[in-house]
Design a protein around this motif. Structure first.
Motif, PDB file in Angstrom:
ATOM      1  N   TYR A 161       8.122   3.680  -1.613  1.00 58.45           N
ATOM      2  CA  TYR A 161       9.122   4.748  -1.559  1.00 58.45           C
ATOM      3  C   TYR A 161      10.174   4.446  -2.614  1.00 58.45           C
ATOM      4  CZ  TYR A 161      13.376   7.165  -0.139  1.00 58.45           C
ATOM      5  OH  TYR A 161      14.518   7.913  -0.151  1.00 58.45           O
ATOM      6  N   SER A 178       0.808  -1.226   0.000  1.00 59.87           N
ATOM      7  CA  SER A 178       0.000   0.000   0.000  1.00 59.87           C
ATOM      8  C   SER A 178       0.839   1.272   0.000  1.00 59.87           C
ATOM      9  CB  SER A 178      -0.937   0.015   1.215  1.00 59.87           C
ATOM     10  OG  SER A 178      -0.191  -0.046   2.420  1.00 59.87           O
ATOM     11  N   ILE A 179       2.135   1.164   0.316  1.00 62.79           N
ATOM     12  CA  ILE A 179       3.012   2.344   0.337  1.00 62.79           C
ATOM     13  C   ILE A 179       4.297   2.013  -0.408  1.00 62.79           C
ATOM     14  CG2 ILE A 179       4.309   3.975   1.754  1.00 62.79           C
ATOM     15  CD1 ILE A 179       2.330   3.496   3.999  1.00 62.79           C
ATOM     16  N   ALA A 208      -3.373   6.327  -5.542  1.00 65.82           N
ATOM     17  CA  ALA A 208      -2.275   6.766  -4.674  1.00 65.82           C
ATOM     18  C   ALA A 208      -2.115   8.284  -4.661  1.00 65.82           C
ATOM     19  CB  ALA A 208      -0.964   6.129  -5.124  1.00 65.82           C
ATOM     20  N   LEU A 215      -0.192   5.449  -1.108  1.00 66.49           N
ATOM     21  CA  LEU A 215       0.763   6.538  -0.903  1.00 66.49           C
ATOM     22  C   LEU A 215       2.076   6.201  -1.592  1.00 66.49           C
ATOM     23  CD1 LEU A 215       1.707   9.194   0.495  1.00 66.49           C
ATOM     24  CD2 LEU A 215       2.357   7.792   2.460  1.00 66.49           C
TER      25      LEU A 215
END
Length: 269
Positions: free
Chosen positions: A23, A20-21, A69, A46
């Motif tokens: 980077y 879900s995230i 997102a 995100l």
């Protein structure tokens, strides 16, 4: 979990693991979005992006691949931590206003605060104290500010716009050339997957730009590259040397491996 995998395998793992995230750097996110081949992942909520400028083209790809997102790009470094972060109202091309608790100043070559473009300095509670081995931690002043080593400017709302690394800027015939600016223009050309601009000493002009493009060698692409340089900066920025390369060398972060490129095509080549 995803380290070392090719982008298509990473895309499949995101789906399988219900991630879900995310980077990543702009280059990593570009490859990941491209690997989706037009598909969409609606589980990611995100996406944090750092390590380099997030272009409008890459952002559009990311938003199409991950429609649910929120994308937040931040700017900072190991020595400074967060300097700025984008918000919902951040204008295109900006890395956002100062991160909470941080103060940004733009200073000219004389170290004086300026309203124009100049070196980015930051003061915040997140600055590092230095390096464990005792090496210098970059430029600091007596007021608690540290240099970010970048050239940029602030708009009236305090949004920071970056032009590139201060140590990459070089002069050509008394003109200042910021390689990242020209690379962004070149990367927008069709058939160009990536580019790098390096300086080579020139007795008459001080330096001359050398352009390396990640593309199939094509004589028809040469005039388009030269025309792009003219439109971006002017006739003085047209490179005499243009090299085609199958794949640009990059660091694990996705950034250009400038040392390797310099050995191959630049001053050390």
């Amino acid at each position: 979990v995803l380290e070392g995998m090719p982008a298509p395998a990473q895309w499949r793992q995101l789906m399988n693991l219900n991630v879900s995230i995310i980077y990543g750097t702009p280059s990593q996110l570009h490859l990941l979005s491209k690997a989706g081949r037009g598909g969409q992942n609606e589980m990611v909520r995100l996406i944090l992006c750092g390590g380099g400028p997030l272009s409008d083209a890459t952002l559009a790809m990311v938003e199409e691949a991950f429609p649910a997102a929120v994308v937040r790009a931040f700017y900072g470094a190991a020595e400074t931590s967060f300097i700025s972060m984008t918000r919902y109202d951040t204008p295109p091309g900006s890395v956002g206003p100062a991160y909470p608790g941080a103060t940004i100043e733009i200073r000219n070559a004389d170290g004086i605060k300026t309203d124009g473009a100049g070196e980015v300095w930051v003061k915040s509670p997140y600055l590092s104290d230095g390096y464990a081995n005792g090496a210098e931690g970059g430029k600091r002043d007596g007021g608690g500010f540290a240099s970010a080593g970048e050239i940029g400017w602030l708009d009236e709302e305090g949004n920071l716009f970056l032009e590139g690394r201060a140590d990459r800027r070089f002069t050509v015939a008394d003109h200042s050339l910021q390689p990242e600016y020209l690379e962004t223009a070149l990367n927008a050309l069709a058939d160009v997957k990536g580019s790098a601009v390096l300086p080579v000493s020139d007795g008459a002009r001080g330096n001359r730009p050398v352009v390396i493009v990640e593309a199939a060698e094509d004589t028809e692409l040469l005039p388009r590259i030269r025309d792009c340089c003219v439109r971006a900066l002017g006739q003085w920025a047209v490179p005499k040397d243009i090299h085609f390369i199958e794949k640009l060398p990059r660091l694990t972060s996705g950034k250009l491996d400038l040392r390797t490129l310099a050995r191959q095509f630049g001053e050390d080549g």
